[in-house]
Design an enzyme around this catalytic site. Sequence first.
Site, mmCIF file in Angstrom:
data_model
loop_
_atom_site.group_PDB
_atom_site.id
_atom_site.type_symbol
_atom_site.label_atom_id
_atom_site.label_comp_id
_atom_site.label_asym_id
_atom_site.label_seq_id
_atom_site.Cartn_x
_atom_site.Cartn_y
_atom_site.Cartn_z
ATOM 1 N N ARG A 229 2.202 9.969 29.588
ATOM 2 C CA ARG A 229 2.260 8.813 30.196
ATOM 3 C C ARG A 229 1.593 7.638 29.447
ATOM 4 O O ARG A 229 1.024 7.683 28.651
ATOM 5 C CB ARG A 229 1.907 8.590 31.729
ATOM 6 C CG ARG A 229 2.479 9.731 32.353
ATOM 7 C CD ARG A 229 3.937 8.911 32.629
ATOM 8 N NE ARG A 229 4.676 9.782 33.748
ATOM 9 C CZ ARG A 229 5.692 10.413 33.827
ATOM 10 N NH1 ARG A 229 6.117 10.930 32.382
ATOM 11 N NH2 ARG A 229 6.404 10.987 34.570
ATOM 12 N N HIS A 277 11.424 6.704 26.081
ATOM 13 C CA HIS A 277 11.503 7.739 27.717
ATOM 14 C C HIS A 277 12.186 8.896 27.130
ATOM 15 O O HIS A 277 12.790 9.390 28.194
ATOM 16 C CB HIS A 277 11.251 7.687 28.696
ATOM 17 C CG HIS A 277 10.237 8.071 29.582
ATOM 18 N ND1 HIS A 277 9.562 7.466 30.505
ATOM 19 C CD2 HIS A 277 10.403 9.737 30.301
ATOM 20 C CE1 HIS A 277 8.857 8.724 31.405
ATOM 21 N NE2 HIS A 277 9.770 9.844 31.052
HETATM 22 P P1 NDP Z 1 0.663 19.959 34.790
HETATM 23 O O1 NDP Z 1 0.558 19.493 36.177
HETATM 24 O O2 NDP Z 1 1.424 21.296 34.619
HETATM 25 O O3 NDP Z 1 -0.517 19.844 33.832
HETATM 26 C C1 NDP Z 1 -1.183 18.675 33.781
HETATM 27 C C2 NDP Z 1 -2.429 19.621 32.701
HETATM 28 O O4 NDP Z 1 -3.234 18.472 32.420
HETATM 29 C C3 NDP Z 1 -2.991 20.478 32.818
HETATM 30 O O5 NDP Z 1 -3.430 21.740 32.365
HETATM 31 C C4 NDP Z 1 -4.367 19.623 33.371
HETATM 32 O O6 NDP Z 1 -5.305 20.218 33.666
HETATM 33 C C5 NDP Z 1 -4.582 18.927 32.486
HETATM 34 N N1 NDP Z 1 -5.233 17.500 33.082
HETATM 35 C C6 NDP Z 1 -4.975 17.006 34.376
HETATM 36 N N2 NDP Z 1 -6.291 15.623 34.553
HETATM 37 C C7 NDP Z 1 -6.683 15.785 33.473
HETATM 38 C C8 NDP Z 1 -8.261 15.336 32.892
HETATM 39 N N3 NDP Z 1 -9.007 14.823 33.989
HETATM 40 N N4 NDP Z 1 -8.683 16.058 32.375
HETATM 41 C C9 NDP Z 1 -8.509 17.362 31.216
HETATM 42 N N5 NDP Z 1 -6.916 17.342 31.541
HETATM 43 C C10 NDP Z 1 -6.693 16.944 32.779
HETATM 44 O O7 NDP Z 1 2.066 18.797 34.387
HETATM 45 P P2 NDP Z 1 2.948 19.111 33.354
HETATM 46 O O8 NDP Z 1 3.070 19.621 32.069
HETATM 47 O O9 NDP Z 1 4.531 19.263 33.623
HETATM 48 O O10 NDP Z 1 3.551 17.752 32.333
HETATM 49 C C11 NDP Z 1 2.374 16.706 32.463
HETATM 50 C C12 NDP Z 1 2.418 15.217 32.013
HETATM 51 O O11 NDP Z 1 4.337 14.922 30.912
HETATM 52 C C13 NDP Z 1 3.767 14.748 33.371
HETATM 53 O O12 NDP Z 1 2.299 14.527 33.975
HETATM 54 C C14 NDP Z 1 4.321 13.682 32.699
HETATM 55 O O13 NDP Z 1 3.789 12.686 32.655
HETATM 56 C C15 NDP Z 1 4.574 13.789 31.954
HETATM 57 N N6 NDP Z 1 6.036 14.618 31.428
HETATM 58 C C16 NDP Z 1 6.906 13.360 30.284
HETATM 59 C C17 NDP Z 1 8.387 14.016 29.948
HETATM 60 C C18 NDP Z 1 8.777 12.915 29.087
HETATM 61 O O14 NDP Z 1 9.836 12.692 29.080
HETATM 62 N N7 NDP Z 1 8.029 11.922 27.743
HETATM 63 C C19 NDP Z 1 8.938 14.264 31.111
HETATM 64 C C20 NDP Z 1 8.111 15.676 31.945
HETATM 65 C C21 NDP Z 1 6.656 15.075 32.316
HETATM 66 P P3 NDP Z 1 -5.820 22.012 34.623
HETATM 67 O O15 NDP Z 1 -4.850 22.825 33.766
HETATM 68 O O16 NDP Z 1 -6.779 22.357 34.951
HETATM 69 O O17 NDP Z 1 -5.595 21.610 35.996
HETATM 70 C C1 OXD Z 2 8.875 13.087 33.894
HETATM 71 C C2 OXD Z 2 9.781 12.705 33.650
HETATM 72 O O1 OXD Z 2 7.913 13.132 34.696
HETATM 73 O O2 OXD Z 2 10.742 12.802 32.917
HETATM 74 O O3 OXD Z 2 10.136 14.289 35.063
HETATM 75 O O4 OXD Z 2 9.771 11.781 32.402
#
Ligand code: NDP
Ligand code: OXD
Length: 314
Positions: A229, A277
Site C-alpha cells: 500500500r 495497482h
Molecule cells: P496478511 O494479513 O495475510 O499479512 C500481513 C503481514 O503483515 C503479516 O505477516 C503481518 O504480521 C504483517 N504485519 C502487519 N502489521 C505489521 C507490523 N506493524 N509490523 C510488522 N509486520 C506487520 O495480508 P496479505 O498477505 O493477504 O496481504 C498483504 C497486503 O497486500 C494487503 O493488506 C494489501 O494491502 C496488499 N495487496 C495488494 C494488492 C495489489 O494488487 N497491489 C493485491 C492484494 C493485496 P503477522 O504475520 O505477525 O500478523
Molecule cells: C486487495 C488489492 O487488497 O487488490 O485485494 O489491493
Amino acid sequence: MPVNVLFAAKPSNWVAQEEPLKDAFKTAGLNVNLAAFQDGTMAPEDVDYMIWSPASAVQDFTPYTRCKAVLSLWAGVERVIGNKTLTQPLCRMVDRGLEEGMVEWVCGHVMRHHLGMDAQILGQNGEWKPHLPPLARNRKVTVLGLGALGSACARMLNAFGFDVAGWSRRQKDLDGITCFSGPDGLQKVLKRSEIVVLLLPNTPETENTLNAQTLSLMPKGAFIINPGRGPLIDDDALLDALNTGQIAHATLDVFRIEPLPGTHPYWTHPNVTVTPHMAADTRLDSSSQVIAENIRRGENGEDFLHLADRTTGY
Ligand code: NDP
Ligand code: OXD
C-alpha cells in the site's frame, strides 16, 4: 429457505462475477438467493451475507440488521475495518488466484532488478558489453510482511535460490527464510536488504515503514518493490533516497492517492516504475469458492475463514 446474499461490490463487476458465484454456491451445496445491490431487489433487513469491495455503494452497514458477515473481495481492508457502522464479522479475501498473481508479479520485478534487465531492454546502443549479475543465492531479498501473500512470495523467491529474509509483527518460523519481527527486527533486516518487497497491510503501525531513517539502513543502490500500500513509504524520503542513489530504483504499484495524479514526481522520475495497482487481482473462480466456503461455514455454525482483526487493523 434460501440464504440471501447481496453482491454489494463494484457494480461493474457483477456481470462477470454472477455466474462464478452461482457455480461456487452450487458446488458448496448452498441454496442461495443472490442479488446485486444496484438492482434494488433485496431489502437490507433481509440480507444474510454481503459481498463487498471498496467501490461499494454500501458504506453504512446499519440497515443490514440480519447480516451475519461482510465478505470482502479485497485482501486489504483498511478502507472498511474502521467503519463504525460495521459491527458484523468482516472477512478479508485470501484467494489462491490472488496469491499466484502476486507471486508472479513480485518474482518478475525482483528478477528484473536482480538481472539488471533494463540495461539490455532499454539501453541497446550497439555496444557488446556483457554484464554478469550475481547468482540468486548471492542476492539478499527481503519481504516485509509474511502473511498470505508475503510468505508465498518469500517461498517462491527462496525456491529460485535467493537468500530470503522476511519481517512480520509476530515472529515466524518459515523453512529456508530468515525471519525477523518487531521494530528491532526491521532495523536488522533492512541492513541486509538489497531488494525489499513490501507486502504489509496499511495500518497506523505500518505507515512510513520505509522513511528517511530506515531507507538509510539499506545497502547503497538497493531496490524497492511496493505492491502493498502507498502509505507504507514516506514518498519524500524515497524521492530523496532515489536522488542520492541510496535507492537505485523503486517499482511502485500502490500510492497514497490512486490513480496516481499526473503531476506526481514518480511519473517522471527515471528510477521509478509506476504500475497501476495491478500487482494481483482477486480471481473470479477461486474467490467465489472462498466466499461460498465462508457462507457454508456461517450456515453450519463454524468459524469464518480469514476474519479481519479490528484490534490490529488487518
Ligand atoms: P496478511 O494479513 O495475510 O499479512 C500481513 C503481514 O503483515 C503479516 O505477516 C503481518 O504480521 C504483517 N504485519 C502487519 N502489521 C505489521 C507490523 N506493524 N509490523 C510488522 N509486520 C506487520 O495480508 P496479505 O498477505 O493477504 O496481504 C498483504 C497486503 O497486500 C494487503 O493488506 C494489501 O494491502 C496488499 N495487496 C495488494 C494488492 C495489489 O494488487 N497491489 C493485491 C492484494 C493485496 P503477522 O504475520 O505477525 O500478523
Ligand atoms: C486487495 C488489492 O487488497 O487488490 O485485494 O489491493
